[in-house]
Design a protein around this motif. Structure first.
Motif, PDB file in Angstrom:
ATOM      1  N   ALA A  51       0.832  -1.202   0.000  1.00  0.00           N
ATOM      2  CA  ALA A  51       0.000   0.000   0.000  1.00  0.00           C
ATOM      3  C   ALA A  51       0.867   1.253   0.000  1.00  0.00           C
ATOM      4  N   ILE A  52       1.942   1.238   0.764  1.00  0.00           N
ATOM      5  CA  ILE A  52       2.870   2.375   0.782  1.00  0.00           C
ATOM      6  C   ILE A  52       3.541   2.514  -0.577  1.00  0.00           C
ATOM      7  N   TYR A  53       4.053   1.411  -1.076  1.00  0.00           N
ATOM      8  CA  TYR A  53       4.781   1.411  -2.346  1.00  0.00           C
ATOM      9  C   TYR A  53       3.897   1.828  -3.516  1.00  0.00           C
ATOM     10  N   ASP A  54       2.658   1.330  -3.536  1.00  0.00           N
ATOM     11  CA  ASP A  54       1.756   1.584  -4.659  1.00  0.00           C
ATOM     12  C   ASP A  54       0.903   2.834  -4.503  1.00  0.00           C
ATOM     13  N   ALA A  55       1.001   3.528  -3.401  1.00  0.00           N
ATOM     14  CA  ALA A  55       0.178   4.722  -3.185  1.00  0.00           C
ATOM     15  C   ALA A  55       0.397   5.701  -4.338  1.00  0.00           C
ATOM     16  N   PRO A  56      -0.678   6.249  -4.896  1.00  0.00           N
ATOM     17  CA  PRO A  56      -0.538   7.167  -6.031  1.00  0.00           C
ATOM     18  C   PRO A  56      -0.032   8.556  -5.617  1.00  0.00           C
ATOM     19  N   VAL A  57       0.084   8.786  -4.332  1.00  0.00           N
ATOM     20  CA  VAL A  57       0.605  10.055  -3.824  1.00  0.00           C
ATOM     21  C   VAL A  57       1.825   9.759  -2.949  1.00  0.00           C
ATOM     22  N   PRO A  58       2.698  10.732  -2.762  1.00  0.00           N
ATOM     23  CA  PRO A  58       3.870  10.507  -1.920  1.00  0.00           C
ATOM     24  C   PRO A  58       3.488  10.187  -0.477  1.00  0.00           C
ATOM     25  N   VAL A  59       4.250   9.279   0.120  1.00  0.00           N
ATOM     26  CA  VAL A  59       4.037   8.873   1.509  1.00  0.00           C
ATOM     27  C   VAL A  59       5.228   9.361   2.326  1.00  0.00           C
ATOM     28  N   ILE A  60       4.940  10.082   3.412  1.00  0.00           N
ATOM     29  CA  ILE A  60       5.978  10.565   4.322  1.00  0.00           C
ATOM     30  C   ILE A  60       5.943   9.721   5.592  1.00  0.00           C
ATOM     31  N   ALA A  61       7.112   9.288   6.034  1.00  0.00           N
ATOM     32  CA  ALA A  61       7.238   8.663   7.351  1.00  0.00           C
ATOM     33  C   ALA A  61       7.929   9.684   8.245  1.00  0.00           C
ATOM     34  N   ALA A  62       7.295  10.016   9.350  1.00  0.00           N
ATOM     35  CA  ALA A  62       7.862  10.940  10.330  1.00  0.00           C
ATOM     36  C   ALA A  62       8.283  10.109  11.534  1.00  0.00           C
ATOM     37  N   VAL A  63       9.593  10.011  11.759  1.00  0.00           N
ATOM     38  CA  VAL A  63      10.126   9.139  12.809  1.00  0.00           C
ATOM     39  C   VAL A  63      10.649   9.995  13.955  1.00  0.00           C
ATOM     40  N   ASN A  64      10.043   9.799  15.111  1.00  0.00           N
ATOM     41  CA  ASN A  64      10.406  10.566  16.294  1.00  0.00           C
ATOM     42  C   ASN A  64      10.598   9.584  17.440  1.00  0.00           C
ATOM     43  N   GLY A  65      11.738   8.910  17.446  1.00  0.00           N
ATOM     44  CA  GLY A  65      12.019   7.898  18.456  1.00  0.00           C
ATOM     45  C   GLY A  65      12.744   6.735  17.813  1.00  0.00           C
ATOM     46  N   ALA A  66      12.628   5.579  18.422  1.00  0.00           N
ATOM     47  CA  ALA A  66      13.314   4.389  17.904  1.00  0.00           C
ATOM     48  C   ALA A  66      12.443   3.702  16.862  1.00  0.00           C
ATOM     49  N   ALA A  67      13.018   3.474  15.695  1.00  0.00           N
ATOM     50  CA  ALA A  67      12.382   2.667  14.653  1.00  0.00           C
ATOM     51  C   ALA A  67      13.234   1.410  14.552  1.00  0.00           C
ATOM     52  N   ALA A  68      12.713   0.317  15.054  1.00  0.00           N
ATOM     53  CA  ALA A  68      13.504  -0.909  15.127  1.00  0.00           C
ATOM     54  C   ALA A  68      12.794  -2.054  14.424  1.00  0.00           C
ATOM     55  N   GLY A  69      13.592  -2.926  13.829  1.00  0.00           N
ATOM     56  CA  GLY A  69      13.048  -4.108  13.176  1.00  0.00           C
ATOM     57  C   GLY A  69      12.090  -3.741  12.062  1.00  0.00           C
ATOM     58  N   ALA A  70      10.930  -4.392  12.063  1.00  0.00           N
ATOM     59  CA  ALA A  70       9.939  -4.145  11.020  1.00  0.00           C
ATOM     60  C   ALA A  70       9.476  -2.692  11.025  1.00  0.00           C
ATOM     61  N   GLY A  71       9.464  -2.052  12.176  1.00  0.00           N
ATOM     62  CA  GLY A  71       9.091  -0.638  12.254  1.00  0.00           C
ATOM     63  C   GLY A  71      10.036   0.243  11.460  1.00  0.00           C
ATOM     64  N   ALA A  72      11.318  -0.057  11.525  1.00  0.00           N
ATOM     65  CA  ALA A  72      12.297   0.701  10.735  1.00  0.00           C
ATOM     66  C   ALA A  72      12.044   0.484   9.257  1.00  0.00           C
ATOM     67  N   ASN A  73      11.756  -0.750   8.879  1.00  0.00           N
ATOM     68  CA  ASN A  73      11.580  -1.053   7.460  1.00  0.00           C
ATOM     69  C   ASN A  73      10.261  -0.528   6.909  1.00  0.00           C
ATOM     70  N   LEU A  74       9.238  -0.447   7.730  1.00  0.00           N
ATOM     71  CA  LEU A  74       8.008   0.210   7.297  1.00  0.00           C
ATOM     72  C   LEU A  74       8.279   1.683   7.014  1.00  0.00           C
ATOM     73  N   ALA A  75       9.056   2.323   7.871  1.00  0.00           N
ATOM     74  CA  ALA A  75       9.411   3.730   7.637  1.00  0.00           C
ATOM     75  C   ALA A  75      10.220   3.864   6.350  1.00  0.00           C
ATOM     76  N   LEU A  76      11.177   2.965   6.132  1.00  0.00           N
ATOM     77  CA  LEU A  76      12.039   3.058   4.955  1.00  0.00           C
ATOM     78  C   LEU A  76      11.287   2.794   3.656  1.00  0.00           C
ATOM     79  N   ALA A  77      10.110   2.187   3.748  1.00  0.00           N
ATOM     80  CA  ALA A  77       9.290   1.944   2.559  1.00  0.00           C
ATOM     81  C   ALA A  77       8.642   3.224   2.053  1.00  0.00           C
ATOM     82  N   ALA A  78       8.560   4.245   2.903  1.00  0.00           N
ATOM     83  CA  ALA A  78       7.937   5.509   2.511  1.00  0.00           C
ATOM     84  C   ALA A  78       8.770   6.210   1.440  1.00  0.00           C
ATOM     85  N   ASP A  79       8.140   7.117   0.737  1.00  0.00           N
ATOM     86  CA  ASP A  79       8.843   7.882  -0.297  1.00  0.00           C
ATOM     87  C   ASP A  79       9.819   8.877   0.305  1.00  0.00           C
TER      88      ASP A  79
END
Length: 185
Positions: free
Chosen positions: A17-45
């Protein structure tokens, strides 16, 4: 625990859903992004992080490999040697370092974080969404395309953008020296 089913049924739909979104996706990370959480953030545009944020590929600490797209995003964003080191050693990557490595778009002071990412989101929300959609496609397809194929794709997508209302509005606004009022069509 059936990790394959969890990844397939829960994480894969979010990542796609993030990858295919027709609009840009921003991940705003304010704290620890670890494991799958880090990779979900990195999937954003675009990833914007507070200076105190950290990214950790913590998987090997529990006998796993990076998942949730980590083996896809990391080498593309930071290169193979850094991706391998991040995955093998599971150390914290500070937000400033992540920005320097190209893992994220921006690292901002903690006190400016909320205003900064909200301003970026507002800018995107008011932008030319046809162009944004085509930009995402062109950049992502570039990894698999030859130069000839990429140039052909650019021409095709640019022609589509050139037929949009937003292109006409952008040119008119430029000539009239005013901000464009894009409508996403």
């Amino acid at each position: 625990i059936d990790l394959e089913a969890t990844l397939r049924d829960e994480y894969e739909p979010m990542l796609k859903a993030i990858y295919d979104a027709p609009v840009p996706v921003i991940a705003a990370v304010n704290g620890a992004a670890a494991g799958a959480g880090a990779n979900l953030a990195l999937a954003a545009d675009v990833v914007v992080a507070a200076e105190s944020a950290t990214f950790v590929q913590a998987f090997t600490r529990i006998g796993l490999i990076p998942d949730a797209g980590g083996t896809y995003w990391l080498p593309r964003q930071i290169g193979f040697p850094r991706a391998m080191g991040a995955a093998l050693f599971a150390g914290k990557i500070l937000a400033r370092q992540a920005a320097e490595w190209g893992m994220i778009w921006d690292c901002v002071a903690d006190e400016a974080f909320d205003d900064h990412w909200r301003a970026l989101a507002g800018q995107l929300a008011e932008g030319p969404t046809v162009a944004f959609r085509n930009l995402k496609r062109a950049l992502r397809d570039s990894y698999a395309n030859s130069l000839d194929a990429q140039l052909a794709l650019e021409a095709k997508l640019q022609a589509e953008c050139g037929k949009s209302h937003d292109f006409r509005e952008g040119v008119t606004a430029f000539l009239e020296k005013r901000p464009a009022r894009f409508e996403g069509r």
